[in-house]
Design a protein around this motif. Sequence first.
Motif, PDB file in Angstrom:
ATOM      1  N   ARG A 223       0.410  -1.124  -0.098  1.00 44.59           N
ATOM      2  CA  ARG A 223      -0.070   0.213  -0.216  1.00 44.59           C
ATOM      3  C   ARG A 223       0.971   0.993  -0.464  1.00 44.59           C
ATOM      4  NH1 ARG A 223      -3.307  -3.236   3.101  1.00 44.59           N
ATOM      5  NH2 ARG A 223      -2.784  -2.216   5.179  1.00 44.59           N
ATOM      6  N   SER A 224       1.843   1.105   0.966  1.00 43.57           N
ATOM      7  CA  SER A 224       2.708   2.389   0.517  1.00 43.57           C
ATOM      8  C   SER A 224       3.048   2.321   0.027  1.00 43.57           C
ATOM      9  CB  SER A 224       4.029   1.837   2.129  1.00 43.57           C
ATOM     10  OG  SER A 224       3.751   2.263   2.452  1.00 43.57           O
ATOM     11  N   PHE A 225       4.158   1.881  -1.571  1.00 44.43           N
ATOM     12  CA  PHE A 225       4.318   1.751  -2.758  1.00 44.43           C
ATOM     13  C   PHE A 225       3.381   1.990  -3.604  1.00 44.43           C
ATOM     14  CE2 PHE A 225       7.486  -0.530  -1.124  1.00 44.43           C
ATOM     15  CZ  PHE A 225       9.103  -0.544  -1.622  1.00 44.43           C
ATOM     16  N   SER A 226       2.345   2.068  -3.542  1.00 46.17           N
ATOM     17  CA  SER A 226       0.965   2.252  -4.473  1.00 46.17           C
ATOM     18  C   SER A 226       0.627   3.689  -4.142  1.00 46.17           C
ATOM     19  CB  SER A 226      -0.422   1.543  -4.296  1.00 46.17           C
ATOM     20  OG  SER A 226       0.002  -0.138  -4.356  1.00 46.17           O
TER      21      SER A 226
ATOM     22  N   SER B  58      10.439  16.944  -8.777  1.00 47.34           N
ATOM     23  CA  SER B  58      11.576  17.379  -8.030  1.00 47.34           C
ATOM     24  C   SER B  58      11.696  17.806  -6.936  1.00 47.34           C
ATOM     25  CB  SER B  58      11.550  18.376  -9.262  1.00 47.34           C
ATOM     26  OG  SER B  58      10.695  19.419  -9.051  1.00 47.34           O
ATOM     27  N   MET B  59      10.909  16.990  -5.975  1.00 50.21           N
ATOM     28  CA  MET B  59      10.528  17.634  -4.795  1.00 50.21           C
ATOM     29  C   MET B  59      11.660  16.887  -3.946  1.00 50.21           C
ATOM     30  SD  MET B  59       7.430  15.634  -2.717  1.00 50.21           S
ATOM     31  CE  MET B  59       6.222  16.325  -4.430  1.00 50.21           C
ATOM     32  N   SER B  60      12.685  17.382  -2.699  1.00 44.62           N
ATOM     33  CA  SER B  60      13.670  16.374  -2.261  1.00 44.62           C
ATOM     34  C   SER B  60      12.543  15.560  -1.485  1.00 44.62           C
ATOM     35  CB  SER B  60      13.706  17.621  -1.060  1.00 44.62           C
ATOM     36  OG  SER B  60      12.697  18.000  -0.017  1.00 44.62           O
ATOM     37  N   GLN B  61      13.633  14.950  -1.090  1.00 46.49           N
ATOM     38  CA  GLN B  61      12.663  13.734  -0.214  1.00 46.49           C
ATOM     39  C   GLN B  61      12.264  13.407   1.274  1.00 46.49           C
ATOM     40  OE1 GLN B  61      13.748   9.989  -1.241  1.00 46.49           O
ATOM     41  NE2 GLN B  61      12.589   9.477  -0.406  1.00 46.49           N
ATOM     42  N   THR B  62      13.163  14.897   1.910  1.00 41.98           N
ATOM     43  CA  THR B  62      12.138  14.831   2.655  1.00 41.98           C
ATOM     44  C   THR B  62      10.693  15.186   2.867  1.00 41.98           C
ATOM     45  OG1 THR B  62      14.002  15.810   3.759  1.00 41.98           O
ATOM     46  CG2 THR B  62      12.061  16.468   5.135  1.00 41.98           C
ATOM     47  N   ARG B  63      10.360  16.081   1.554  1.00 43.31           N
ATOM     48  CA  ARG B  63       9.212  16.446   1.596  1.00 43.31           C
ATOM     49  C   ARG B  63       8.529  15.546   0.920  1.00 43.31           C
ATOM     50  NH1 ARG B  63       5.403  19.696   0.688  1.00 43.31           N
ATOM     51  NH2 ARG B  63       4.207  20.870  -0.675  1.00 43.31           N
ATOM     52  N   LEU B  64       8.983  14.232  -0.010  1.00 44.64           N
ATOM     53  CA  LEU B  64       8.862  13.199  -0.460  1.00 44.64           C
ATOM     54  C   LEU B  64       7.915  12.330   1.219  1.00 44.64           C
ATOM     55  CD1 LEU B  64       7.215  11.660  -3.296  1.00 44.64           C
ATOM     56  CD2 LEU B  64       8.978  10.277  -2.811  1.00 44.64           C
ATOM     57  N   ASN B  65       8.704  12.498   1.610  1.00 45.27           N
ATOM     58  CA  ASN B  65       8.559  11.711   2.760  1.00 45.27           C
ATOM     59  C   ASN B  65       7.078  12.654   3.791  1.00 45.27           C
ATOM     60  OD1 ASN B  65      10.253   9.755   2.201  1.00 45.27           O
ATOM     61  ND2 ASN B  65      11.655  10.444   3.946  1.00 45.27           N
ATOM     62  N   ASN B  66       7.096  13.695   3.709  1.00 49.99           N
ATOM     63  CA  ASN B  66       6.069  14.041   4.897  1.00 49.99           C
ATOM     64  C   ASN B  66       4.755  13.921   3.994  1.00 49.99           C
ATOM     65  OD1 ASN B  66       8.315  14.523   6.561  1.00 49.99           O
ATOM     66  ND2 ASN B  66       8.170  16.962   5.820  1.00 49.99           N
ATOM     67  N   VAL B  67       4.578  14.499   2.965  1.00 54.18           N
ATOM     68  CA  VAL B  67       2.917  14.262   2.007  1.00 54.18           C
ATOM     69  C   VAL B  67       2.802  12.794   1.677  1.00 54.18           C
ATOM     70  CG1 VAL B  67       2.794  13.660  -0.368  1.00 54.18           C
ATOM     71  CG2 VAL B  67       3.788  15.726   0.374  1.00 54.18           C
ATOM     72  N   ALA B  68       3.886  11.689   1.895  1.00 55.27           N
ATOM     73  CA  ALA B  68       3.862  10.528   1.785  1.00 55.27           C
ATOM     74  C   ALA B  68       2.587   9.912   2.724  1.00 55.27           C
ATOM     75  CB  ALA B  68       4.947   9.666   1.512  1.00 55.27           C
ATOM     76  N   ILE B  69       3.359  10.479   4.106  1.00 55.91           N
ATOM     77  CA  ILE B  69       2.815  10.310   5.866  1.00 55.91           C
ATOM     78  C   ILE B  69       1.613  10.636   5.376  1.00 55.91           C
ATOM     79  CG2 ILE B  69       2.733  10.875   8.098  1.00 55.91           C
ATOM     80  CD1 ILE B  69       6.331  10.249   7.674  1.00 55.91           C
ATOM     81  N   CYS B  70       1.135  12.496   4.997  1.00 51.62           N
ATOM     82  CA  CYS B  70       0.085  12.901   5.624  1.00 51.62           C
ATOM     83  C   CYS B  70      -1.007  12.057   4.521  1.00 51.62           C
ATOM     84  CB  CYS B  70      -0.051  13.974   4.846  1.00 51.62           C
ATOM     85  SG  CYS B  70       0.744  15.238   6.007  1.00 51.62           S
ATOM     86  N   HIS B  71      -0.464  11.036   3.535  1.00 52.41           N
ATOM     87  CA  HIS B  71      -1.732  10.349   2.347  1.00 52.41           C
ATOM     88  C   HIS B  71      -2.033   9.298   3.210  1.00 52.41           C
ATOM     89  CE1 HIS B  71      -3.485   9.297  -1.257  1.00 52.41           C
ATOM     90  NE2 HIS B  71      -2.880   8.419  -1.090  1.00 52.41           N
ATOM     91  N   VAL B  72      -1.068   8.933   3.715  1.00 54.84           N
ATOM     92  CA  VAL B  72      -1.058   7.632   4.503  1.00 54.84           C
ATOM     93  C   VAL B  72      -2.337   7.397   5.458  1.00 54.84           C
ATOM     94  CG1 VAL B  72      -0.206   5.050   5.395  1.00 54.84           C
ATOM     95  CG2 VAL B  72       0.646   6.303   3.495  1.00 54.84           C
ATOM     96  N   HIS B  73      -2.330   8.518   6.283  1.00 48.72           N
ATOM     97  CA  HIS B  73      -2.753   8.870   7.171  1.00 48.72           C
ATOM     98  C   HIS B  73      -3.855  10.045   6.776  1.00 48.72           C
ATOM     99  CE1 HIS B  73      -0.038   5.931   9.427  1.00 48.72           C
ATOM    100  NE2 HIS B  73       0.825   6.727   9.109  1.00 48.72           N
ATOM    101  N   GLN B  74      -4.871   9.847   6.048  1.00 50.02           N
ATOM    102  CA  GLN B  74      -5.450  10.848   5.917  1.00 50.02           C
ATOM    103  C   GLN B  74      -6.249  11.013   7.046  1.00 50.02           C
ATOM    104  OE1 GLN B  74      -7.370   9.724   2.140  1.00 50.02           O
ATOM    105  NE2 GLN B  74      -5.385  10.662   0.876  1.00 50.02           N
ATOM    106  N   LYS B  75      -6.932   9.982   7.432  1.00 50.42           N
ATOM    107  CA  LYS B  75      -7.914  10.351   8.462  1.00 50.42           C
ATOM    108  C   LYS B  75      -7.662  10.685   9.962  1.00 50.42           C
ATOM    109  CE  LYS B  75     -10.699   5.784   6.568  1.00 50.42           C
ATOM    110  NZ  LYS B  75     -10.990   4.145   6.522  1.00 50.42           N
ATOM    111  N   LYS B  76      -6.449   9.842  10.332  1.00 50.93           N
ATOM    112  CA  LYS B  76      -5.866  11.335  11.340  1.00 50.93           C
ATOM    113  C   LYS B  76      -6.232  12.272  11.202  1.00 50.93           C
ATOM    114  CE  LYS B  76      -3.494   7.315  14.052  1.00 50.93           C
ATOM    115  NZ  LYS B  76      -2.467   6.486  14.185  1.00 50.93           N
ATOM    116  N   LEU B  77      -4.957  12.903  10.077  1.00 48.09           N
ATOM    117  CA  LEU B  77      -5.668  14.315   9.204  1.00 48.09           C
ATOM    118  C   LEU B  77      -6.356  14.956   9.391  1.00 48.09           C
ATOM    119  CD1 LEU B  77      -2.720  14.301   6.914  1.00 48.09           C
ATOM    120  CD2 LEU B  77      -2.145  15.636   9.155  1.00 48.09           C
TER     121      LEU B  77
END
Length: 143
Positions: free
Chosen positions: A82-85, A97-116
């Motif tokens: 699911r994370s890779f998808s 072109s986004m940095s790795q840190t920003r991509l990680n943060n966006v991915a965490i926000c996407h995976v935990h949408q209900k908590k957000l």
Amino acid sequence: MCCYTVVAAHLDKVVDEYPELNSRLLQVQLAMFGANYTYETSSDVASIIREMVPEVRGLFGQVEALVRLLLVIPASSAEAERSFSALRRLETWLRSSMSQTRLNNVAICHVHQKKLDRLDLEGICQSFISANDKRKKAFGSFA
């Protein structure tokens, strides 16, 4: 059939996979733990161990190590898939072109949408603004 019986039946296979476990000590500690506590799942055992005073917890070091292993080993690879998808959906051509840190943060926000969605945005804004006087002057009060 209690959890101890199930674990004891497969004890050698488990210990062979994890050299940090001592088969003889684990067998003794599991028998002692099973005689003194009632539990159904590894989460129940984790709760019991968490509530123990450090002196008593030390008596069940191998049981604690086994429970830690059981709780961190994924039952399937579905979560990783699911994370890779999610990552494939997020990292589009525009975002490549986004940095790795920003991509990680966006991915965490996407995976935990209900908590957000359950976050108190007004409270977050208020604490951000009230952090210093410069922000108070720039943003005023958030209501």
